[in-house]
Scaffold this motif. Structure first.
Motif, mmCIF file in Angstrom:
data_model
loop_
_atom_site.group_PDB
_atom_site.id
_atom_site.type_symbol
_atom_site.label_atom_id
_atom_site.label_comp_id
_atom_site.label_asym_id
_atom_site.label_seq_id
_atom_site.Cartn_x
_atom_site.Cartn_y
_atom_site.Cartn_z
ATOM 1 N N LEU A 17 4.200 5.660 -6.033
ATOM 2 C CA LEU A 17 4.383 5.179 -7.406
ATOM 3 C C LEU A 17 3.325 5.806 -8.311
ATOM 4 N N ALA A 18 2.092 5.831 -7.836
ATOM 5 C CA ALA A 18 1.005 6.434 -8.614
ATOM 6 C C ALA A 18 1.271 7.923 -8.841
ATOM 7 N N MET A 43 -8.445 4.128 2.952
ATOM 8 C CA MET A 43 -7.686 4.267 4.197
ATOM 9 C C MET A 43 -7.293 5.713 4.404
ATOM 10 N N LYS A 81 -4.828 1.660 -7.433
ATOM 11 C CA LYS A 81 -3.604 2.438 -7.644
ATOM 12 C C LYS A 81 -2.433 1.479 -7.859
ATOM 13 N N PRO A 82 -1.516 1.799 -8.752
ATOM 14 C CA PRO A 82 -1.468 2.988 -9.607
ATOM 15 C C PRO A 82 -2.166 2.746 -10.939
ATOM 16 N N ALA A 132 -5.148 1.719 -2.841
ATOM 17 C CA ALA A 132 -3.854 1.048 -3.013
ATOM 18 C C ALA A 132 -3.866 -0.337 -2.389
ATOM 19 N N ASP A 133 -5.028 -0.757 -1.902
ATOM 20 C CA ASP A 133 -5.133 -2.062 -1.248
ATOM 21 C C ASP A 133 -5.170 -3.225 -2.227
ATOM 22 N N ARG A 140 2.524 1.816 -3.451
ATOM 23 C CA ARG A 140 1.634 2.163 -4.572
ATOM 24 C C ARG A 140 1.277 3.649 -4.603
ATOM 25 N N ASN A 141 1.160 4.276 -3.443
ATOM 26 C CA ASN A 141 0.765 5.686 -3.442
ATOM 27 C C ASN A 141 1.808 6.589 -4.098
ATOM 28 N N LEU A 176 4.090 8.370 -11.405
ATOM 29 C CA LEU A 176 3.644 8.024 -12.764
ATOM 30 C C LEU A 176 2.753 9.110 -13.349
ATOM 31 N N TRP A 177 1.773 9.531 -12.567
ATOM 32 C CA TRP A 177 0.787 10.497 -13.078
ATOM 33 C C TRP A 177 1.420 11.866 -13.314
ATOM 34 N N HIS A 233 0.843 -1.204 0.000
ATOM 35 C CA HIS A 233 0.000 0.000 0.000
ATOM 36 C C HIS A 233 0.876 1.251 0.000
#
Lengths: 247, 121
Positions: free
Chosen positions: A42-43, B57, B103-104, B85-86, A39-40, A46-47, A36
Motif C-alpha cells: 500500500l505504501a 522486520m 507505513k504507509p 509497518a507494525d 501496509r508495505n 501510494l508513494w 504488516h
C-alpha cells in the motif's frame, strides 16, 4: 467447514501435515502479520503514484516515470492478491461462502497464467478420464496456493494428477515446502513480493471447505480432491457411479 | 567539499526501498541503500550517513539487532528513524531511535523528519 452434503476427504494413511486453525492468540498474531503485509505494498503504491503525479508530462514518459509506474502497478497487484486471499479466508471462517459442487475435469483447476504466479513454467501431467467433485472457485484457489508456494523461487513447477484412494491426487513440486508451510503465518513469517504470503494457508482453508485436503508430503504439496464419476461412457453420457457418490 | 546530507535507507522490500530513495534523491539528498542490517553496517563503514531510515522486520539481521551493533561499533550518535509497518511506535523507543514513521506514512512527513535531522550538516 464443509459444504452441505459434502464428504470430508481425508487420506487413509494419515501422512503429511494438516494443521488446525490457530486459537485466539494465534489469530491475533496472524492478523498483525496480514496488516504488516498489506501496509508495505500500500505504501509503495501510494508513494509511486504521488511521485508520478509530481513529474511533468515529459518526465512521466521517461525512465523515472516508467519505473514509478511499474512499481505502482506491481504493488497494486500484490495488494490485490493479499486482500482477495484475506477476504476469502474471512468468508470461509464465517461460513459466508456459498459452496457449489460441480463435476470438473482435473485440467480445469490448473492456473491460466503460471507466469503471473511467479513460475518459470508449469509442467502438467494429469491422468484423464475422471471428473472431480469440487467447488470451482475454491478448488482453483487451493491448487493456486500450492503452485504459488512451489513457484516461490521462480523455477519450474510440476503438477502431476493421478487417481488415488477413491479420489484424485494432485502433486505440486517446485521449491521445497518450508517447515509449517500450511499454518497461518504470523509475526516473523516471511514476506512475499508477489503478495502470496497467505495464499497457501488460504488454499488449505479453501480445500477443506469443499471436502478436499491440502497438505505437505515430503518435498511437494498434495491436494486430494473427491472424484464425482468417470468423465464419459462410450455413448458420451457421464458414467455415473451413483449420483453424487464418489468412487 | 560536498555538504549534501547522506541518508542510509535500510529496507528489505525493494519497492519500498526504491520509492523512498526516489523521493529523497528528488529532494536533493545523497542516498545509500541496504536490504538488511548486515548490509547496513557495511554501508555505515563505507560512508557515515547523516541519518538512517530503518525498517525493523528484515531477514539476515533485523532493525533492532542492527541498532545494537551500531552502538557497539561506536556509531550510536547517528540518528535513526524507524519506518515500520507494525504500527507500534514503542519498538522505535526500545531500540533508541530518534524518530518513528508508520507505513504507509506521507512522503512529506518523511522529508520533514529527514530535513530536521540533517539541518546541522
Amino acid at each position: 467447514m464443509n459444504a452441505p452434503g459434502s464428504r470430508s476427504f481425508q487420506p487413509s494413511d494419515g501422512a503429511g501435515e494438516a494443521p488446525e486453525d490457530a486459537g485466539d492468540a494465534g489469530r491475533a498474531d496472524h492478523l498483525g502479520f496480514v496488516a504488516h503485509e498489506v501496509r508495505n505494498p500500500l505504501a509503495a503504491a501510494l508513494w509511486s503514484a504521488e511521485l508520478l503525479a509530481r513529474l511533468s508530462p515529459e518526465e512521466r514518459g521517461g525512465a523515472r516515470g516508467q519505473k514509478l509506474a511499474s512499481t505502482g502497478l506491481r504493488s497494486l497487484l500484490r495488494l490485490r492478491r493479499l486482500i482477495e486471499d484475506h477476504l476469502l479466508a474471512e468468508r470461509l471462517d464465517a461460513d459466508g461462502f456459498a459452496i457449489c459442487l460441480e463435476a470438473l475435469p482435473a485440467a480445469d483447476l490448473l492456473p491460466d497464467d503460471p507466469g503471473a504466479l511467479g513460475a518459470a513454467a508449469l509442467e502438467a501431467d494429469l491422468e484423464p478420464g475422471l471428473l472431480l467433485e469440487a467447488d470451482p472457485t475454491l478448488a482453483r484457489r487451493a491448487l493456486e496456493g500450492a503452485v504459488l508456494a512451489a513457484a516461490r523461487e521462480g523455477g519450474v513447477v510440476r503438477v502431476e494428477g493421478r487417481r488415488w484412494a477413491g479420489g484424485y491426487r494432485f502433486r505440486v513440486a517446485g521449491a521445497r515446502p518450508v517447515p509449517g508451510a500450511l499454518a497461518d503465518p504470523g509475526r516473523g513469517s516471511a514476506s512475499d513480493p508477489r503478495g502470496a504470503s497467505i495464499s497457501l494457508a488460504v488454499g488449505r482453508r479453501a480445500a477443506a471447505a469443499f471436502g478436499a485436503s491440502l497438505r505437505v508430503e515430503g518435498d511437494a504439496f498434495v491436494l486430494l480432491v473427491p472424484v464425482a464419476y468417470e468423465a464419459a461412457a462410450a455413448d458420451g453420457s457421464p458414467a455415473a457411479h451413483g449420483e453424487g457418490e464418489p468412487r | 567539499m560536498d555538504r549534501t546530507p547522506l541518508v542510509l535507507v535500510v529496507e528489505d522490500d525493494l519497492d519500498i526501498l526504491e520509492a523512498i530513495c526516489d523521493a529523497l534523491e528528488a529532494n536533493g539528498y545523497h542516498v545509500a541503500r541496504a536490504r538488511n542490517g548486515a548490509e547496513a553496517l557495511e554501508r555505515v563503514v563505507e560512508a557515515r550517513p547523516s541519518v538512517i531510515l530503518l525498517d525493523l522486520m528484515m531477514p539476515v539481521m533485523d532493525g533492532a539487532a542492527f541498532a545494537g551493533q551500531l552502538r557497539t561499533a561506536g556509531r550510536g550518535d547517528i540518528p535513526i528513524v524507524v519506518i515500520s509497518a507494525d504500527g507500534n511506535p514503542r519498538q522505535a523507543a526500545l531500540i533508541g531511535a530518534q524518530g518513528y514513521l508508520a507505513k504507509p506514512f506521507d512522503l512529506q512527513a518523511l522529508l520533514t523528519q529527514v530535513a530536521s535531522m540533517t539541518s546541522h550538516v
